[in-house]
Design a protein around this motif. Sequence first.
Motif, PDB file in Angstrom:
ATOM      1  N   ILE A 146       0.836  -1.205   0.000  1.00  0.00           N
ATOM      2  CA  ILE A 146       0.000   0.000   0.000  1.00  0.00           C
ATOM      3  C   ILE A 146       0.867   1.250   0.000  1.00  0.00           C
ATOM      4  O   ILE A 146       0.613   2.191  -0.750  1.00  0.00           O
ATOM      5  N   GLU A 147       1.889   1.270   0.819  1.00  0.00           N
ATOM      6  CA  GLU A 147       2.785   2.432   0.853  1.00  0.00           C
ATOM      7  C   GLU A 147       3.479   2.637  -0.487  1.00  0.00           C
ATOM      8  O   GLU A 147       3.640   3.761  -0.940  1.00  0.00           O
ATOM      9  N   ARG A 148       3.866   1.541  -1.120  1.00  0.00           N
ATOM     10  CA  ARG A 148       4.551   1.628  -2.416  1.00  0.00           C
ATOM     11  C   ARG A 148       3.614   2.154  -3.506  1.00  0.00           C
ATOM     12  O   ARG A 148       4.051   2.874  -4.407  1.00  0.00           O
ATOM     13  N   LEU A 149       2.337   1.812  -3.418  1.00  0.00           N
ATOM     14  CA  LEU A 149       1.375   2.221  -4.437  1.00  0.00           C
ATOM     15  C   LEU A 149       0.703   3.559  -4.148  1.00  0.00           C
ATOM     16  O   LEU A 149       0.140   4.177  -5.047  1.00  0.00           O
ATOM     17  N   ARG A 150       0.756   3.992  -2.909  1.00  0.00           N
ATOM     18  CA  ARG A 150       0.023   5.195  -2.508  1.00  0.00           C
ATOM     19  C   ARG A 150       0.464   6.435  -3.285  1.00  0.00           C
ATOM     20  O   ARG A 150      -0.365   7.163  -3.817  1.00  0.00           O
ATOM     21  N   LEU A 151       1.748   6.693  -3.396  1.00  0.00           N
ATOM     22  CA  LEU A 151       2.221   7.904  -4.055  1.00  0.00           C
ATOM     23  C   LEU A 151       1.859   7.917  -5.541  1.00  0.00           C
ATOM     24  O   LEU A 151       1.295   8.902  -6.024  1.00  0.00           O
ATOM     25  N   PRO A 152       2.139   6.848  -6.316  1.00  0.00           N
ATOM     26  CA  PRO A 152       1.734   6.877  -7.728  1.00  0.00           C
ATOM     27  C   PRO A 152       0.226   7.026  -7.910  1.00  0.00           C
ATOM     28  O   PRO A 152      -0.236   7.742  -8.797  1.00  0.00           O
ATOM     29  N   ALA A 153      -0.557   6.372  -7.070  1.00  0.00           N
ATOM     30  CA  ALA A 153      -2.014   6.477  -7.176  1.00  0.00           C
ATOM     31  C   ALA A 153      -2.465   7.894  -6.848  1.00  0.00           C
ATOM     32  O   ALA A 153      -3.321   8.462  -7.532  1.00  0.00           O
ATOM     33  N   SER A 154      -1.891   8.472  -5.819  1.00  0.00           N
ATOM     34  CA  SER A 154      -2.231   9.834  -5.427  1.00  0.00           C
ATOM     35  C   SER A 154      -1.878  10.812  -6.552  1.00  0.00           C
ATOM     36  O   SER A 154      -2.651  11.714  -6.870  1.00  0.00           O
ATOM     37  N   HIS A 155      -0.732  10.612  -7.163  1.00  0.00           N
ATOM     38  CA  HIS A 155      -0.301  11.465  -8.270  1.00  0.00           C
ATOM     39  C   HIS A 155      -1.277  11.354  -9.450  1.00  0.00           C
ATOM     40  O   HIS A 155      -1.661  12.348 -10.051  1.00  0.00           O
ATOM     41  N   VAL A 158      -4.435  10.539  -9.364  1.00  0.00           N
ATOM     42  CA  VAL A 158      -5.704  11.193  -9.011  1.00  0.00           C
ATOM     43  C   VAL A 158      -5.553  12.705  -9.120  1.00  0.00           C
ATOM     44  O   VAL A 158      -6.421  13.386  -9.669  1.00  0.00           O
ATOM     45  N   ARG A 159      -4.433  13.233  -8.625  1.00  0.00           N
ATOM     46  CA  ARG A 159      -4.203  14.682  -8.723  1.00  0.00           C
ATOM     47  C   ARG A 159      -4.183  15.127 -10.181  1.00  0.00           C
ATOM     48  O   ARG A 159      -4.750  16.158 -10.534  1.00  0.00           O
ATOM     49  N   GLU A 160      -3.528  14.358 -11.038  1.00  0.00           N
ATOM     50  CA  GLU A 160      -3.504  14.682 -12.465  1.00  0.00           C
ATOM     51  C   GLU A 160      -4.910  14.659 -13.037  1.00  0.00           C
ATOM     52  O   GLU A 160      -5.284  15.526 -13.825  1.00  0.00           O
ATOM     53  N   GLY A 161      -5.674  13.642 -12.665  1.00  0.00           N
ATOM     54  CA  GLY A 161      -7.036  13.523 -13.158  1.00  0.00           C
ATOM     55  C   GLY A 161      -7.937  14.656 -12.701  1.00  0.00           C
ATOM     56  O   GLY A 161      -8.855  15.060 -13.406  1.00  0.00           O
ATOM     57  N   LEU A 162      -7.665  15.178 -11.524  1.00  0.00           N
ATOM     58  CA  LEU A 162      -8.470  16.280 -11.008  1.00  0.00           C
ATOM     59  C   LEU A 162      -8.126  17.596 -11.695  1.00  0.00           C
ATOM     60  O   LEU A 162      -8.937  18.517 -11.706  1.00  0.00           O
ATOM     61  N   GLY A 163      -6.926  17.677 -12.258  1.00  0.00           N
ATOM     62  CA  GLY A 163      -6.518  18.864 -13.015  1.00  0.00           C
ATOM     63  C   GLY A 163      -6.700  20.148 -12.243  1.00  0.00           C
ATOM     64  O   GLY A 163      -6.033  20.398 -11.253  1.00  0.00           O
ATOM     65  N   GLU A 164      -7.612  20.940 -12.697  1.00  0.00           N
ATOM     66  CA  GLU A 164      -7.858  22.261 -12.118  1.00  0.00           C
ATOM     67  C   GLU A 164      -8.887  22.233 -10.982  1.00  0.00           C
ATOM     68  O   GLU A 164      -9.468  23.255 -10.660  1.00  0.00           O
ATOM     69  N   ALA A 165      -9.075  21.090 -10.385  1.00  0.00           N
ATOM     70  CA  ALA A 165     -10.114  20.956  -9.356  1.00  0.00           C
ATOM     71  C   ALA A 165      -9.906  21.911  -8.193  1.00  0.00           C
ATOM     72  O   ALA A 165     -10.873  22.379  -7.597  1.00  0.00           O
ATOM     73  N   ALA A 188      -9.414  17.661  -4.050  1.00  0.00           N
ATOM     74  CA  ALA A 188      -8.066  17.844  -4.596  1.00  0.00           C
ATOM     75  C   ALA A 188      -7.060  18.014  -3.475  1.00  0.00           C
ATOM     76  O   ALA A 188      -5.956  17.464  -3.535  1.00  0.00           O
ATOM     77  N   GLN A 189      -7.425  18.744  -2.435  1.00  0.00           N
ATOM     78  CA  GLN A 189      -6.533  18.992  -1.313  1.00  0.00           C
ATOM     79  C   GLN A 189      -6.199  17.683  -0.579  1.00  0.00           C
ATOM     80  O   GLN A 189      -5.089  17.507  -0.097  1.00  0.00           O
ATOM     81  N   ALA A 190      -7.127  16.746  -0.539  1.00  0.00           N
ATOM     82  CA  ALA A 190      -6.901  15.466   0.145  1.00  0.00           C
ATOM     83  C   ALA A 190      -5.784  14.669  -0.535  1.00  0.00           C
ATOM     84  O   ALA A 190      -5.133  13.856   0.110  1.00  0.00           O
ATOM     85  N   PHE A 191      -5.539  14.918  -1.802  1.00  0.00           N
ATOM     86  CA  PHE A 191      -4.515  14.200  -2.540  1.00  0.00           C
ATOM     87  C   PHE A 191      -3.232  14.989  -2.705  1.00  0.00           C
ATOM     88  O   PHE A 191      -2.341  14.597  -3.436  1.00  0.00           O
ATOM     89  N   THR A 192      -3.134  16.117  -2.024  1.00  0.00           N
ATOM     90  CA  THR A 192      -1.928  16.923  -2.074  1.00  0.00           C
ATOM     91  C   THR A 192      -1.002  16.468  -0.960  1.00  0.00           C
ATOM     92  O   THR A 192      -1.401  16.395   0.203  1.00  0.00           O
ATOM     93  N   PRO A 193       0.264  16.114  -1.318  1.00  0.00           N
ATOM     94  CA  PRO A 193       1.191  15.640  -0.273  1.00  0.00           C
ATOM     95  C   PRO A 193       1.449  16.722   0.767  1.00  0.00           C
ATOM     96  O   PRO A 193       1.483  17.898   0.445  1.00  0.00           O
ATOM     97  N   THR A 194       1.590  16.288   2.009  1.00  0.00           N
ATOM     98  CA  THR A 194       1.916  17.218   3.090  1.00  0.00           C
ATOM     99  C   THR A 194       3.315  16.941   3.583  1.00  0.00           C
ATOM    100  O   THR A 194       3.789  15.802   3.570  1.00  0.00           O
ATOM    101  N   GLY A 195       3.955  17.997   4.055  1.00  0.00           N
ATOM    102  CA  GLY A 195       5.275  17.826   4.649  1.00  0.00           C
ATOM    103  C   GLY A 195       6.286  17.620   3.635  1.00  0.00           C
ATOM    104  O   GLY A 195       7.326  17.219   3.611  1.00  0.00           O
TER     105      GLY A 195
END
Length: 80
Positions: A45-54, A56-63, A73-80
């Motif tokens: 899950i950790e290995r797949l989380r970042l690519p999947a999140s990326h 989704v962010r791409e798919g959301l585009g200008e969301a 869109a904010q939920a898929f933005t990396p923190t820290g």
Amino acid sequence: MGLSPSVVTRLVSRLEKRQLVTRTSSAPDRRCVCPVLTSAGRTLIERLRLPASHAVREGLGEAENQPALARLAQAFTPTG
């Protein structure tokens, strides 16, 4: 999710066969069996989380510029 119990059972069996989950009896209701992630499952899950999140962010585009989708869109933005 609209999945029948037999479909869920088969999915959990496949995950168990790959040693990604184990089945654990529920303490309050021993008729229930809960899947629990193994360390291999957590690693996957950790290995797949970042690519999947990326993706989704791409798919959301200008969301983030659309109030109705900004929070999603904010939920898929990396923190820290």
